[in-house]
Design a protein around this motif. Structure first.
Motif, PDB file in Angstrom:
ATOM      1  N   ALA A  18      12.302  66.327 -33.245  1.00 21.08           N
ATOM      2  CA  ALA A  18      13.012  65.067 -33.044  1.00 21.08           C
ATOM      3  C   ALA A  18      13.511  64.935 -31.606  1.00 21.08           C
ATOM      4  O   ALA A  18      13.544  65.901 -30.847  1.00 21.08           O
ATOM      5  N   SER A  19      13.937  63.738 -31.276  1.00 19.93           N
ATOM      6  CA  SER A  19      14.426  63.464 -29.924  1.00 19.93           C
ATOM      7  C   SER A  19      15.589  64.397 -29.569  1.00 19.93           C
ATOM      8  O   SER A  19      16.507  64.594 -30.368  1.00 19.93           O
ATOM      9  N   PRO A  20      15.582  64.973 -28.360  1.00 17.57           N
ATOM     10  CA  PRO A  20      16.640  65.909 -27.973  1.00 17.57           C
ATOM     11  C   PRO A  20      17.826  65.248 -27.279  1.00 17.57           C
ATOM     12  O   PRO A  20      18.846  65.895 -27.060  1.00 17.57           O
ATOM     13  N   GLU A  21      17.699  63.952 -26.903  1.00 17.72           N
ATOM     14  CA  GLU A  21      18.757  63.321 -26.117  1.00 17.72           C
ATOM     15  C   GLU A  21      20.098  63.361 -26.831  1.00 17.72           C
ATOM     16  O   GLU A  21      20.176  63.234 -28.053  1.00 17.72           O
ATOM     17  N   ARG A  22      21.140  63.492 -26.041  1.00 14.81           N
ATOM     18  CA  ARG A  22      22.501  63.483 -26.575  1.00 14.81           C
ATOM     19  C   ARG A  22      23.321  62.416 -25.855  1.00 14.81           C
ATOM     20  O   ARG A  22      23.122  62.143 -24.667  1.00 14.81           O
ATOM     21  N   THR A  23      24.254  61.864 -26.595  1.00 11.57           N
ATOM     22  CA  THR A  23      25.127  60.829 -26.075  1.00 11.57           C
ATOM     23  C   THR A  23      26.230  61.452 -25.228  1.00 11.57           C
ATOM     24  O   THR A  23      26.744  62.524 -25.556  1.00 11.57           O
ATOM     25  N   SER A  24      26.600  60.795 -24.139  1.00 12.36           N
ATOM     26  CA  SER A  24      27.671  61.319 -23.285  1.00 12.36           C
ATOM     27  C   SER A  24      28.993  61.305 -24.038  1.00 12.36           C
ATOM     28  O   SER A  24      29.182  60.536 -24.990  1.00 12.36           O
ATOM     29  N   GLU A  25      29.908  62.156 -23.624  1.00 16.43           N
ATOM     30  CA  GLU A  25      31.200  62.246 -24.317  1.00 16.43           C
ATOM     31  C   GLU A  25      31.949  60.929 -24.274  1.00 16.43           C
ATOM     32  O   GLU A  25      32.570  60.521 -25.266  1.00 16.43           O
ATOM     33  N   ALA A  26      31.877  60.228 -23.144  1.00 18.85           N
ATOM     34  CA  ALA A  26      32.582  58.947 -23.031  1.00 18.85           C
ATOM     35  C   ALA A  26      32.003  57.925 -24.005  1.00 18.85           C
ATOM     36  O   ALA A  26      32.751  57.204 -24.690  1.00 18.85           O
ATOM     37  N   ASP A  27      30.662  57.865 -24.088  1.00 20.09           N
ATOM     38  CA  ASP A  27      30.034  56.925 -25.022  1.00 20.09           C
ATOM     39  C   ASP A  27      30.305  57.315 -26.474  1.00 20.09           C
ATOM     40  O   ASP A  27      30.461  56.452 -27.342  1.00 20.09           O
ATOM     41  N   LEU A  28      30.349  58.617 -26.740  1.00 14.42           N
ATOM     42  CA  LEU A  28      30.660  59.076 -28.095  1.00 14.42           C
ATOM     43  C   LEU A  28      32.036  58.586 -28.533  1.00 14.42           C
ATOM     44  O   LEU A  28      32.217  58.117 -29.663  1.00 14.42           O
ATOM     45  N   ARG A  29      32.994  58.686 -27.643  1.00 11.94           N
ATOM     46  CA  ARG A  29      34.355  58.261 -27.992  1.00 11.94           C
ATOM     47  C   ARG A  29      34.401  56.749 -28.224  1.00 11.94           C
ATOM     48  O   ARG A  29      35.100  56.275 -29.135  1.00 11.94           O
ATOM     49  N   ARG A  30      33.692  55.981 -27.405  1.00  2.00           N
ATOM     50  CA  ARG A  30      33.673  54.529 -27.603  1.00  2.00           C
ATOM     51  C   ARG A  30      33.008  54.176 -28.937  1.00  2.00           C
ATOM     52  O   ARG A  30      33.475  53.301 -29.671  1.00  2.00           O
ATOM     53  N   GLU A  31      31.901  54.877 -29.245  1.00  2.00           N
ATOM     54  CA  GLU A  31      31.226  54.622 -30.514  1.00  2.00           C
ATOM     55  C   GLU A  31      32.096  55.014 -31.700  1.00  2.00           C
ATOM     56  O   GLU A  31      32.142  54.311 -32.718  1.00  2.00           O
ATOM     57  N   ALA A  32      32.803  56.151 -31.570  1.00  2.00           N
ATOM     58  CA  ALA A  32      33.667  56.605 -32.661  1.00  2.00           C
ATOM     59  C   ALA A  32      34.808  55.623 -32.904  1.00  2.00           C
ATOM     60  O   ALA A  32      35.169  55.332 -34.052  1.00  2.00           O
ATOM     61  N   GLU A  33      35.361  55.078 -31.833  1.00  2.00           N
ATOM     62  CA  GLU A  33      36.439  54.096 -31.978  1.00  2.00           C
ATOM     63  C   GLU A  33      35.925  52.828 -32.672  1.00  2.00           C
ATOM     64  O   GLU A  33      36.577  52.280 -33.562  1.00  2.00           O
ATOM     65  N   ALA A  34      34.740  52.378 -32.241  1.00  2.00           N
ATOM     66  CA  ALA A  34      34.152  51.190 -32.872  1.00  2.00           C
ATOM     67  C   ALA A  34      33.877  51.446 -34.353  1.00  2.00           C
ATOM     68  O   ALA A  34      34.088  50.568 -35.204  1.00  2.00           O
ATOM     69  N   CYS A  35      33.441  52.655 -34.666  1.00  2.00           N
ATOM     70  CA  CYS A  35      33.145  53.019 -36.050  1.00  2.00           C
ATOM     71  C   CYS A  35      34.407  52.998 -36.902  1.00  2.00           C
ATOM     72  O   CYS A  35      34.427  52.423 -37.994  1.00  2.00           O
ATOM     73  N   LEU A  36      35.468  53.622 -36.404  1.00  2.00           N
ATOM     74  CA  LEU A  36      36.692  53.735 -37.191  1.00  2.00           C
ATOM     75  C   LEU A  36      37.443  52.414 -37.298  1.00  2.00           C
ATOM     76  O   LEU A  36      38.260  52.230 -38.192  1.00  2.00           O
ATOM     77  N   GLU A  37      37.171  51.477 -36.376  1.00  4.16           N
ATOM     78  CA  GLU A  37      37.806  50.164 -36.438  1.00  4.16           C
ATOM     79  C   GLU A  37      37.074  49.221 -37.375  1.00  4.16           C
ATOM     80  O   GLU A  37      37.603  48.189 -37.771  1.00  4.16           O
ATOM     81  N   SER A 149      21.470  55.730 -44.651  1.00  3.62           N
ATOM     82  CA  SER A 149      21.410  54.259 -44.649  1.00  3.62           C
ATOM     83  C   SER A 149      21.780  53.715 -43.274  1.00  3.62           C
ATOM     84  O   SER A 149      22.775  54.134 -42.689  1.00  3.62           O
ATOM     85  N   PRO A 150      20.977  52.767 -42.754  1.00  2.76           N
ATOM     86  CA  PRO A 150      21.319  52.137 -41.473  1.00  2.76           C
ATOM     87  C   PRO A 150      22.636  51.382 -41.571  1.00  2.76           C
ATOM     88  O   PRO A 150      22.956  50.781 -42.614  1.00  2.76           O
ATOM     89  N   LEU A 151      23.400  51.406 -40.508  1.00  2.00           N
ATOM     90  CA  LEU A 151      24.709  50.742 -40.468  1.00  2.00           C
ATOM     91  C   LEU A 151      24.931  50.233 -39.052  1.00  2.00           C
ATOM     92  O   LEU A 151      25.046  51.034 -38.116  1.00  2.00           O
ATOM     93  N   GLU A 152      24.983  48.908 -38.878  1.00  2.02           N
ATOM     94  CA  GLU A 152      25.213  48.348 -37.546  1.00  2.02           C
ATOM     95  C   GLU A 152      26.684  48.002 -37.390  1.00  2.02           C
ATOM     96  O   GLU A 152      27.265  47.281 -38.203  1.00  2.02           O
ATOM     97  N   VAL A 153      27.291  48.517 -36.325  1.00  2.00           N
ATOM     98  CA  VAL A 153      28.710  48.295 -36.049  1.00  2.00           C
ATOM     99  C   VAL A 153      28.863  47.835 -34.609  1.00  2.00           C
ATOM    100  O   VAL A 153      28.542  48.586 -33.668  1.00  2.00           O
ATOM    101  N   SER A 154      29.300  46.586 -34.442  1.00  5.44           N
ATOM    102  CA  SER A 154      29.513  46.024 -33.097  1.00  5.44           C
ATOM    103  C   SER A 154      28.295  46.200 -32.205  1.00  5.44           C
ATOM    104  O   SER A 154      28.407  46.557 -31.031  1.00  5.44           O
ATOM    105  N   GLY A 155      27.108  45.987 -32.778  1.00  6.88           N
ATOM    106  CA  GLY A 155      25.883  46.095 -32.015  1.00  6.88           C
ATOM    107  C   GLY A 155      25.346  47.499 -31.874  1.00  6.88           C
ATOM    108  O   GLY A 155      24.269  47.708 -31.304  1.00  6.88           O
ATOM    109  N   HIS A 156      26.081  48.502 -32.399  1.00 10.19           N
ATOM    110  CA  HIS A 156      25.627  49.896 -32.332  1.00 10.19           C
ATOM    111  C   HIS A 156      24.822  50.239 -33.590  1.00 10.19           C
ATOM    112  O   HIS A 156      25.290  50.011 -34.705  1.00 10.19           O
TER     113      HIS A 156
END
Length: 384
Positions: A18-37, A149-156
């Motif tokens: 599978a793809s090896p790319e990883r998300t940067s820590e800053a982007d991870l935090r933004r995505e996590a905040e969007a997810c929890l909101e 299951s796919p889940l779209e949150v704020s365009g993510h």
């Protein structure tokens, strides 16, 4: 998805699957905040039964429910950014060049395949996942039913993963299947020879009595083995250590193997062994080596030779069982999983699993195999 013969490159990073790319820590935090909101994501995390994880496009964890936190094994105490295999302690999680999902073994992981399929199709995917987990010096098998299951949150584009632990059910089913298979076969043999003895059809009652004694001994061993396996899985089995010569182990296994139905058309050869005593549990060690030998017999053809041997390695000793066949590439990473079998629906899938369970968790050795065009060798390495 097919396993690539050669690693692929994604930019500067290599992967075997599978793809090896990883998300940067800053982007991870933004995505996590969007997810929890997001109310839908919060509902999934709080309301669904089982182990719930929300993953980003790079299969990294953004949020989980409390049940995941109770069993997770993060390296630094933080689940954010980990992939599922890294979180749960999968033995293959760090074999690939970029962690979970990037090793050869990941091409056969039900969890990775379900997540990738959900990302590709945009639809929910149901599957099962067999995992071998390592916690400290102990390894254990786990079986999960998984829904991705796919889940779209704020365009993510996220993936909601729900895991239900089937380990207790699978363990019970596998043990019952093995128990009834082995015991029924032995009882059928005992009944057949007992009928011959009772009818007086045999000219040698002594030979028939010896057959009955051998089968009764095998039945007794099987019953003790099943009890020991149940105890080992619960951490209650303690080895009964005493001094023994390696050759005694090989002779015991060779004698038992000769009674195996398939072994009649194969040659079993005992090679020289070190003459120094070792201190171990002879019954458990014999069980491990016997499982290796039965596996070798079942994987060989009529007329082929199975060899049993032992060799000294400094303060350790290694017992080896060799047969001429080669294990297919797609099977190798799953050999020691509890519910995996190469024999299809009729397979019991516990022989190789028991090697690891007894050999590593109880006897504190190392169990593995080497395979190639020259054949396959299963081995256990123990401190003397």
């Amino acid at each position: 998805m097919a396993l690539d013969a050669k690693p692929r490159r994604h930019g500067a990073v290599t992967t075997h699957f599978a793809s090896p790319e990883r998300t940067s820590e800053a982007d991870l935090r933004r995505e996590a905040e969007a997810c929890l909101e997001n109310p839908v994501a919060r509902f999934l995390i709080q309301a669904l039964d089982g182990l719930v994880l929300i993953l980003d496009a790079n299969r990294q964890v953004l949020a989980t429910n409390d049940r995941v936190l109770q069993i997770a094994d993060p390296e630094d105490g933080n689940v954010l950014g980990r992939r599922p295999g890294e979180l749960f302690g999968c033995v293959h999680a760090h074999e690939g060049p970029a962690g979970c999902g990037t090793s050869h073994a990941c091409a056969h992981c039900g969890a990775v395949l379900a997540v990738l399929e959900a990302q590709k199709t945009g639809h929910s995917v149901e599957s099962e996942c067999l995992l071998t987990l390592r916690h400290g010096a102990l390894t254990e098998s786990a079986e999960f039913a998984i829904v991705a299951s796919p889940l779209e949150v704020s365009g993510h584009p996220f993936i909601a993963v729900v895991l239900h632990d089937l380990s207790a059910i699978k363990r019970r089913d596998a043990l019952e299947r093995l128990f009834y298979h082995d015991v029924a076969n032995l009882m059928q043999g005992i009944r057949g020879w007992a009928d011959i003895l009772a009818s007086g059809a045999s000219s040698s009652s002594t030979a028939v009595a010896q057959k009955l004694a051998n089968l009764t001994d095998l039945l007794d061993r099987e019953l003790r083995s099943h009890r020991a396996m149940a105890q080992a899985e619960h951490g209650d089995l303690r080895p009964r250590v005493r001094a023994i010569l390696p050759l005694e182990i090989l002779r015991d296994v060779g004698d038992l193997l000769q009674r195996h139905a398939l072994a009649e058309a194969r040659k079993v050869e005992l090679l020289p062994a070190p003459e120094d005593v070792i201190h171990t549990d002879p019954e458990l060690l014999s069980r491990v080596v016997l499982n290796m030998a039965v596996n070798a017999v079942e994987a060989s053809f009529m007329g082929e030779t199975i060899t049993l041997s032992a060799r000294a390695e400094g303060q350790h000793i290694r017992f080896l069982v060799h047969n001429p066949g080669e294990i297919p590439e797609e099977v190798r990473s799953r050999i020691f999983q509890r519910s995996f079998s190469t024999k299809g629906a009729a397979g019991r899938g516990l022989g190789t699993y028991a090697m690891k369970l007894f050999g590593e968790n109880v006897l504190k050795g190392q169990v593995g195999f080497d395979t190639g065009p020259e054949g396959t060798t299963f081995w256990i390495r123990l401190a003397r």
